[in-house]
Enzyme design. Structure first.
Site, PDB file in Angstrom:
ATOM      1  N   CYS A  90       0.841  -1.199   0.000  1.00 60.73           N
ATOM      2  CA  CYS A  90       0.000   0.000   0.000  1.00 60.73           C
ATOM      3  C   CYS A  90       0.878   1.251   0.000  1.00 60.73           C
ATOM      4  O   CYS A  90       1.618   1.472  -0.932  1.00 60.73           O
ATOM      5  CB  CYS A  90      -0.963  -0.073   1.190  1.00 60.73           C
TER       6      CYS A  90
ATOM      7  N   HIS B 151      -3.351  -5.866   0.729  1.00 55.05           N
ATOM      8  CA  HIS B 151      -2.749  -6.095   2.050  1.00 55.05           C
ATOM      9  C   HIS B 151      -2.701  -7.570   2.431  1.00 55.05           C
ATOM     10  O   HIS B 151      -3.575  -8.050   3.162  1.00 55.05           O
ATOM     11  CB  HIS B 151      -3.583  -5.379   3.116  1.00 55.05           C
TER      12      HIS B 151
ATOM     13  N   GLU C 295      -0.803  -8.904   4.601  1.00 57.89           N
ATOM     14  CA  GLU C 295      -0.533  -9.032   6.042  1.00 57.89           C
ATOM     15  C   GLU C 295      -1.805  -8.963   6.878  1.00 57.89           C
ATOM     16  O   GLU C 295      -1.790  -9.271   8.055  1.00 57.89           O
ATOM     17  CB  GLU C 295       0.489  -7.972   6.491  1.00 57.89           C
TER      18      GLU C 295
END
Lengths: 77, 233
Positions: free
Chosen positions: B86, B201, B203
């Site tokens: 990001c 994302h 994660e």
């Protein structure tokens, strides 16, 4: 002291999505003569002295991103 | 193996990144403040998402000038794993570690959604485990990937396109492109394949309790890059 204005704009070939939204809004307000609006940035610098090479370096290093933006330098006073 | 999670003023995915690395990937990870100029003792870098410096000037532009980024650049050049997610992707582009730039989404809206990704490159350490379309969260206002025509050609020809936005059955088309990115590009690799920058994302989905652990397929690239480059187990 010298005042210099740096104008940073998206390259003409790239779609300016914010500018497109403004265009649409102006047309909606009956300013139908508007066919395009593009939004740039103005950075006004106060400098001890005018040195074009150094101002260009500022633009290349930080103020503009050469991948997406063009810039111009204007001496105001 | 120890991964540095870089913190800038305005980072907001740093805690997610650290948690994901420590608790789900089960590797050592520590925060590193952006003013540091030495990453000695670390093996890889995670540049997390956020709104560094309030996105002033351009997303990632100010963060890219931080002293720690010179070290991140060194890591990238040495073949160590670097993952930018990001705003982290935007920062990697602004430093020149990755080519291109990210512009405001084509619909002028911040998009918080789950999209599907297809791994385009099948052999890089970051992408090799993603063998079918995978749902990954996105949350960005400026994710429209842009590069010059030559740069795009070079990314495509050198197998540096890591991920594309796709439909749930893997079709790559305009409808599956959330932000207007060129060629539906969601993430790219450096020429060595050790640096990955991506808008989605991974994660945020490394634990079943979060709804999915598919993000591990990507984040585990840290281990695969290090296994390839340094023989880490």
């Amino acid at each position: 002291m010298v005042t210099v204005r740096v104008n940073v704009n998206l390259k003409p070939s790239l779609l300016d999505s914010a500018g497109r939204t403004v265009t649409k809004s102006l047309v909606d307000l009956n300013f139908s003569e508007v066919s395009d609006a593009r939004i740039g940035k103005t950075i006004t610098l106060q400098l001890e002295k005018y040195d074009e090479a150094r101002i260009k370096a500022m633009c290349d290093k930080l103020l503009a991103n050469p991948v997406i933006e063009d810039y111009s330098i204007e001496v105001i006073s | 193996m120890k991964i540095a999670v870089i913190q800038f003023p305005g980072s907001n995915c740093d805690q997610d990144a650290l948690w994901s690395l420590r608790n789900d990937l089960k590797v050592q990870a520590e925060y590193v403040w952006h003013g540091e100029s030495n990453l000695a003792g670390f093996d890889g870098v995670f540049v997390p998402g956020g709104f560094t410096y309030g996105d002033y000037l351009r997303c990632g532009a100010i963060a890219a000038q931080s002293s720690v980024m010179a070290e991140v650049k060194r890591f990238a050049e040495e073949g160590r794993p670097v993952l930018g997610v990001c705003n982290g992707f935007q920062i990697l582009c602004e430093t020149g570690i990755l080519p291109g730039a990210l512009l405001p989404n084509i619909n002028e809206r911040f998009i918080c959604d789950s999209i599907f990704l297809k791994a385009e490159n099948k052999i890089s350490p970051w992408t090799e485990k993603v063998d079918s379309p995978v749902a990954v969260p996105i949350a960005h206002g400026e994710g429209r990937f842009i590069a010059s025509e030559d740069e795009i050609k070079s990314l495509e020809n050198n197998n540096q396109v890591a991920f594309r936005y796709c439909s749930n059955n893997g079709e790559i088309n305009g409808a599956a492109n959330p932000n207007g990115s060129m060629n539906n590009i969601a993430g790219i690799l450096n020429p060595g394949g050790n640096v990955l920058g991506m808008m989605p994302h991974p994660e945020r989905i490394t634990s079943k309790i979060l709804g999915s652990d598919a993000g591990l397929l990507i984040v585990s690239g840290f281990q695969r890059v290090l296994a390839t480059v340094y023989g880490f187990k």
